[in-house]
Design a protein around this motif. Sequence first.
Motif, mmCIF file in Angstrom:
data_model
loop_
_atom_site.group_PDB
_atom_site.id
_atom_site.type_symbol
_atom_site.label_atom_id
_atom_site.label_comp_id
_atom_site.label_asym_id
_atom_site.label_seq_id
_atom_site.Cartn_x
_atom_site.Cartn_y
_atom_site.Cartn_z
ATOM 1 N N ASP A 59 40.045 42.417 88.923
ATOM 2 C CA ASP A 59 40.199 43.586 88.473
ATOM 3 C C ASP A 59 40.467 44.490 88.845
ATOM 4 N N LYS A 60 41.558 44.509 90.132
ATOM 5 C CA LYS A 60 42.358 45.842 90.148
ATOM 6 C C LYS A 60 43.809 45.075 89.311
ATOM 7 N N ASP A 63 44.629 42.912 82.366
ATOM 8 C CA ASP A 63 44.218 41.577 81.101
ATOM 9 C C ASP A 63 45.598 41.648 80.735
#
Length: 418
Positions: A59-60, A63
Motif C-alpha cells: 500500500d505504499k 499499482d
Amino acid sequence: MRSLFLLIAIIVSPVCFSQTGDSLFLYRRGSIYSILISHRDLMFEQDIENAFNKMPVPDKYNDHGLGKKVFYTSEKNLKMKNLDQHTGFVVNSSSDKNEMNEYDFFLQRQGIASRLVAKWFHRRRSGGVCDMELVKERGYNNASEADKRLAALSIRKDDILKDAGEELIGSTFVLINDIRYIDRSSGSSILGGLVSSTINISNAMKGKDTFGQDNLGTVIKSYKGFNVKIKTYLYQLVWDEPTAAFFYNDIYTEQPDNAKNENFENNRGKFSLVFLGMQESSGKDISFMGINESEPQVMVLKACQRAMDENVANLQKNFEVFKIKAPLISVDPIRCEIGLKEGITDKSRFEVLEAVIDENGHVDYKRKGVIRPVKNMIWDNRFMAVEEHADNASLGFTTFEKVSGGDFYQGMLVRELK
C-alpha cells in the motif's frame, strides 16, 4: 512538443517547499507490477493462484499492473533461450546473457519493460497516441491540482525530463514471486503442498469450488506446522537519459502518428529492466487466530500475504532505490503510518527529509533529523493483525521520538536508515 514540456514542468516547482503543505505534493510513491510465476507442473498451484489474485500491491506503492497477474509456465519453459530480438534486458548494467536467470528471459519474452512505459503514458496501440495524465496525477497526487498550479510555474528547460523521470518513471519496479509451500510437520497430511488433492478432487466431482465440511477436519489438520516460502525477485525499470530522449523524440505523440507507432513496436528492446536482487521469506509459523475454520482459503491468503510483506520489507532495507518515503501525519507527537509490515523494530532508525529545490532546479531531499520508534508504540499493520487481536494492531500509526535534528512539520518524509 511545447505542451509536453508544460505538462512535465508541473512536476518541478520553482519554489521551496515549506510548512504550507507543499511538501505533501512531493510524496511520490514508487510503482509496482507484482506477478506470480505459477508452476502448473507442481502440486497445489491452484490454491496459490487463488490467494495471489486477492493480494494487492504493497500500500505504499502505486499499482502499475498490466492486467495479468499470474503467468503459467514450467521449469523447462523458464529455461528457454529463443528470445525475440525486439525485447530488451539489462542485468546489473551488464549485457552478458550468461549472468541472466530464468526470470530475466521470461520478462524478455513478455516485453514487460516496454509495456510498463506504455502504461505510464496511456499509450494507445492504435495510432500510438500518448498523454501525461498519469505522470501528472502521480507527480502531484492530483491531476486537477497540477493543472491549477501550471499557470503559477515558470518553465524550466534544464533537465526537466530527467528530474521527473528519475523520481516517477524510474521508480517503477517489478516483483516476480515464486510461491511454494513446505510442510515440515511430521503429523501433517500434506508434504510440499497446501491442501490434500483428494479434497480438491472430491469437491470438483461434486461441482464445488470451496472446501466441504466433511473434509474440514483433514484440512485443518493439514495446516498444523506448515511453512510458506516465497522467493521474490526485484527488478527496476531503466529510465535513463538515452531511454527518455528516445521515447520523447521518437515515440511520444498526442496525435495519431503511424511512423512513431511503428517506432515503438519495432524498438521495444530499447526499454529494459535491471535485476536488483532476490529475497526469500523466512518461513516463520503463521498464527491462524481470528480465522473461521470453515474458511481455510483465508489461511492460505494470510500465509501468502505475510510472507510477501516480509520479502518486500527486506528488499526495502537492502536496496536504497526501493525504500519507501512516507509522510509524517503529525509532529507533536511524531507519527507516521508505517509499522511492523514495513519491518520496523525497536532498533530501527529513520531520517526525516525535506523536499527542496537545488540550484539546477532539481527536486532533492535533505535530511533534517533522525527519529526512532517509541518502545511499545509500533503499529502492527500486518495483514489480519486486527483479526488475530495482535498487540498494537488498532493503533493506526507508529509513534516516534527525535534522536537529532531541528523542527519538523507535517508532511515531511521519513525513510529508514540502514
